[in-house]
Design a protein around this motif. Structure first.
Motif, short mmCIF file in Angstrom:
data_model
loop_
_atom_site.label_atom_id
_atom_site.label_comp_id
_atom_site.label_asym_id
_atom_site.label_seq_id
_atom_site.Cartn_x
_atom_site.Cartn_y
_atom_site.Cartn_z
N ALA A 258 0.81 -1.31 -0.09
CA ALA A 258 0.16 -0.04 -0.03
C ALA A 258 1.02 1.41 -0.01
CB ALA A 258 -1.01 -0.03 1.24
N LEU A 259 1.77 1.32 0.72
CA LEU A 259 2.59 2.63 0.83
C LEU A 259 3.65 2.64 -0.44
CD1 LEU A 259 3.92 2.52 4.72
CD2 LEU A 259 2.40 4.04 3.43
N ALA A 260 4.05 1.47 -0.86
CA ALA A 260 4.82 1.48 -2.10
C ALA A 260 3.74 2.22 -3.07
CB ALA A 260 5.31 -0.08 -2.51
N MET A 261 2.81 1.79 -3.29
CA MET A 261 1.87 2.44 -4.32
C MET A 261 1.78 3.76 -4.24
SD MET A 261 1.46 0.02 -6.34
CE MET A 261 3.19 -0.60 -5.87
N VAL A 262 1.33 4.38 -2.98
CA VAL A 262 1.23 5.67 -2.56
C VAL A 262 2.49 6.77 -3.06
CG1 VAL A 262 1.05 7.33 -0.75
CG2 VAL A 262 -0.34 5.53 -0.86
N VAL A 263 3.70 6.09 -2.71
CA VAL A 263 5.05 6.76 -2.90
C VAL A 263 5.06 6.77 -4.54
CG1 VAL A 263 7.50 6.49 -2.74
CG2 VAL A 263 6.11 6.15 -0.84
N SER A 264 4.96 5.60 -5.08
CA SER A 264 5.16 5.60 -6.61
C SER A 264 3.95 6.50 -7.25
CB SER A 264 4.70 3.96 -6.90
OG SER A 264 5.91 3.21 -6.46
N GLY A 265 2.80 6.51 -7.00
CA GLY A 265 1.92 7.30 -7.48
C GLY A 265 2.21 8.91 -7.20
N ILE A 266 2.56 9.22 -6.13
CA ILE A 266 3.00 10.58 -6.01
C ILE A 266 4.11 10.93 -6.87
CG2 ILE A 266 3.89 12.33 -4.19
CD1 ILE A 266 2.38 10.72 -2.16
N PHE A 267 5.37 10.09 -6.97
CA PHE A 267 6.31 10.35 -7.83
C PHE A 267 5.91 10.41 -9.29
CE2 PHE A 267 10.26 9.45 -10.02
CZ PHE A 267 11.37 9.93 -9.32
N ILE A 268 5.37 9.33 -9.69
CA ILE A 268 5.02 9.52 -11.18
C ILE A 268 3.99 10.51 -11.65
CG2 ILE A 268 3.59 8.18 -12.97
CD1 ILE A 268 6.53 6.73 -12.23
N GLY A 269 2.95 10.89 -10.52
CA GLY A 269 2.35 11.91 -10.83
C GLY A 269 2.81 13.32 -10.65
N ASN A 270 3.83 13.65 -9.84
CA ASN A 270 4.63 14.97 -9.82
C ASN A 270 5.92 15.02 -10.80
OD1 ASN A 270 3.31 16.65 -7.49
ND2 ASN A 270 3.15 14.39 -7.31
N VAL A 271 6.90 13.92 -10.83
CA VAL A 271 8.07 14.12 -11.29
C VAL A 271 8.14 13.53 -12.79
CG1 VAL A 271 10.41 13.34 -11.34
CG2 VAL A 271 9.40 13.68 -9.29
N THR A 272 7.55 12.54 -12.90
CA THR A 272 7.14 11.75 -14.44
C THR A 272 6.46 12.76 -15.06
OG1 THR A 272 7.86 9.71 -13.48
CG2 THR A 272 6.97 9.78 -15.82
N ARG A 273 5.20 13.06 -14.63
CA ARG A 273 4.26 13.71 -15.42
C ARG A 273 4.90 15.11 -15.75
NH1 ARG A 273 -1.51 14.13 -12.63
NH2 ARG A 273 -1.65 11.97 -13.47
N GLY A 274 5.48 15.72 -14.81
CA GLY A 274 6.27 17.00 -15.00
C GLY A 274 7.27 16.89 -16.22
N LYS A 275 8.10 16.01 -16.01
CA LYS A 275 9.02 15.76 -17.07
C LYS A 275 8.73 15.35 -18.43
CE LYS A 275 13.44 14.97 -18.65
NZ LYS A 275 14.17 15.93 -18.62
N ALA A 276 7.43 14.69 -18.55
CA ALA A 276 6.92 14.45 -19.78
C ALA A 276 6.20 15.69 -20.58
CB ALA A 276 5.68 13.45 -19.46
N ALA A 277 5.76 16.50 -19.52
CA ALA A 277 5.01 17.87 -20.03
C ALA A 277 6.18 18.77 -20.67
CB ALA A 277 4.25 18.46 -18.94
N THR A 278 7.27 18.73 -20.27
CA THR A 278 8.28 19.43 -20.79
C THR A 278 9.06 19.00 -22.00
OG1 THR A 278 10.20 18.42 -19.39
CG2 THR A 278 8.94 20.20 -18.32
N MET A 279 8.83 17.73 -22.28
CA MET A 279 9.27 17.03 -23.43
C MET A 279 8.07 17.15 -24.64
SD MET A 279 11.04 13.76 -21.68
CE MET A 279 11.52 12.99 -23.11
N SER A 280 7.12 18.00 -24.28
CA SER A 280 6.01 18.25 -25.30
C SER A 280 5.23 16.99 -25.39
CB SER A 280 6.37 18.83 -26.67
OG SER A 280 7.28 19.88 -26.44
N ARG A 281 5.08 16.17 -24.29
CA ARG A 281 4.19 14.92 -24.41
C ARG A 281 2.71 15.20 -24.01
NH1 ARG A 281 8.74 10.34 -23.46
NH2 ARG A 281 9.76 10.52 -25.35
N TYR A 282 2.23 16.31 -24.20
CA TYR A 282 0.93 16.74 -23.42
C TYR A 282 -0.37 15.56 -23.74
CZ TYR A 282 3.38 21.25 -22.86
OH TYR A 282 4.30 22.07 -22.60
#
Length: 428
Positions: A258-282
């Motif tokens: 459960a905690l692993a999924m929460v941490v992963s979700g927050i990371f992907i939702g903030n870091v990965t999503r932000g990086k993808a947005a800067t790479m013009s993958r809207y």
């Protein structure tokens, strides 16, 4: 009929109830689905008693075959937590990290012991001499707020940001603390030995800290693969691997999935999503978000429908239902005290919403997680007044959960609207 076919039909039924709710009752979909399935359960029970048809009994047996613990704790929990964590704004959460940490650790512990003591006294007074260790077990499973129920309700009501992030952040993280507490107390109840500080600390470190560490590693590896991928479909499939294979791996390792999924979700939702947005993958980012919104909605609908249908599987008596109703004010009082105490200290350093404590108390919903933990208690460990202790605790938990989803969730809107008005007046 197989369990898979039954789940498919129930999923469709949940969606139809949600669809009808748009034009009839017009309440929150999760509330409508739970209330609708609860009404269906009552009608089925009544039909079984009046007509005693084979079809009704067969349906009872089919629902009883669904292992609610396995379905939630070992199955869709990872998907729902990951989907919910994807929407958490890490920048906002950082501003409330101290408050969330105190609510997760201190408030959950305080509430557990208050519920245990008051329920022990009440049950004894009513002629149900339940051993204190099982009252403590009930406190541990009912005290953590359910992230699935909370996220499903609070997000739809657009609560003020400072309040919603506390409620959402606490609910996402305190299930790990609650599960550690519950597991420890259950082990003590089954072994009959006193817990040691070293044993509890070891369990917490392995389960909670291990889950957080694994979640970070899983998120980082997934982040690299997602960013490096050139295909939008592959990026989407990689996100699916996290709450499926990742969640299963964490549970197999004996750490908190459960905690692993929460941490992963927050990371992907903030870091990965932000990086993808800067790479013009809207477009890719939007597709991933829409996909997980749809998955979260579908699984939530099925889960809340099953919660209502569980009524047909409970061998309850009216006396047990009455005791369950008396547990509701105990759980709410414990929640109020455990939240109010930290806020006495919080308000010395920062101003908070005038309704903060009331929203956190009334909005601290209980749901499927509490029922799944109660269902995981082995049968035959103790008998009180001819009732297996597991049956009693499941019944008490079910009453509190139904009240939480239908009554608390449907009446919290005035508190949230009051906070929104206060926030607007303050800004103006």
């Amino acid at each position: 009929m197989s369990i898979w076919y039954l789940l498919c039909l129930l999923s469709t039924l949940a969606v139809l109830i949600a669809f009808s709710n748009q034009f009839l009752v017009k309440t929150q979909p999760t509330i409508a689905i739970t209330a609708g399935s609860l009404l269906m359960s009552m009608l089925l029970i009544l039909a079984g008693k009046v007509f005693g048809t084979d079809a009704t009994q067969e349906l009872f047996n089919l629902v009883a075959e669904i292992d609610f613990k396995q379905f939630l704790l070992d199955g869709v929990l990872g998907v729902l937590l990951f989907a919910g964590a994807l929407e958490i704004d890490l920048r906002v959460m950082k501003k409330q990290r101290k408050e969330i940490a105190v609510l997760v650790l201190f408030s959950t512990l305080v509430s557990t012991f208050i519920v245990a003591y008051l329920s022990y006294q009440l049950l004894g007074f009513m002629g149900w001499p339940v051993p204190f260790i099982y009252c403590l077990l009930f406190g541990a499973l009912i005290s953590p707020t359910d992230p699935i129920a909370v996220l499903a309700i609070i997000k739809q009501m657009k609560a003020p940001e400072n309040i919603s992030i506390q409620v959402e952040g606490e609910s996402l993280f305190n299930d790990g603390v609650g599960l550690v507490l519950f597991t420890t107390i259950l082990a003590v109840a089954l072994s009959g030995t006193a817990p040691t500080a070293a044993g509890v600390a070891h369990l917490f470190l392995v389960d909670a800290i291990g889950g957080i560490a694994f979640g970070l590693v899983l998120a980082f590896v997934s982040h690299v693969l997602i960013i490096k991928s050139r295909e939008a479909n592959i990026r989407l499939l990689l996100t699916i691997c996290i709450p499926t294979a990742g969640f299963a791996t964490a549970n197999l390792l004996g750490i908190s999935g459960a905690l692993a999924m929460v941490v992963s979700g927050i990371f992907i939702g903030n870091v990965t999503r932000g990086k993808a947005a800067t790479m013009s993958r809207y477009t890719s980012v939007r597709n991933v978000r829409n996909f997980w919104h749809a998955i979260e909605g579908a699984l939530n609908a099925l889960l809340f429908l099953l919660i209502g249908l569980l009524l047909v599987t409970l061998p309850f008596t009216w006396e047990e239902i009455s005791i369950g109703l008396l547990m509701i004010p105990i759980v709410l009082l414990a929640r109020f005290i455990s939240v109010s105490l930290p806020y006495l200290a919080f308000r010395r350093f920062r101003q908070y919403d005038v309704n903060a404590v009331r929203i956190l108390t009334w909005g601290g919903l209980r749901g499927g997680l509490a029922l799944a933990m109660a269902a995981s208690i082995p049968a035959g460990q103790a008998v009180v007044n001819g009732t297996d202790i597991k049956t009693l605790l499941v019944t008490l938990t079910y009453v509190v959960v139904i009240f939480s989803i239908i009554v608390q969730a449907s009446t919290i809107r005035p508190l949230i609207e009051g906070s929104i008005r206060a926030s607007v007046n303050k800004d103006s």
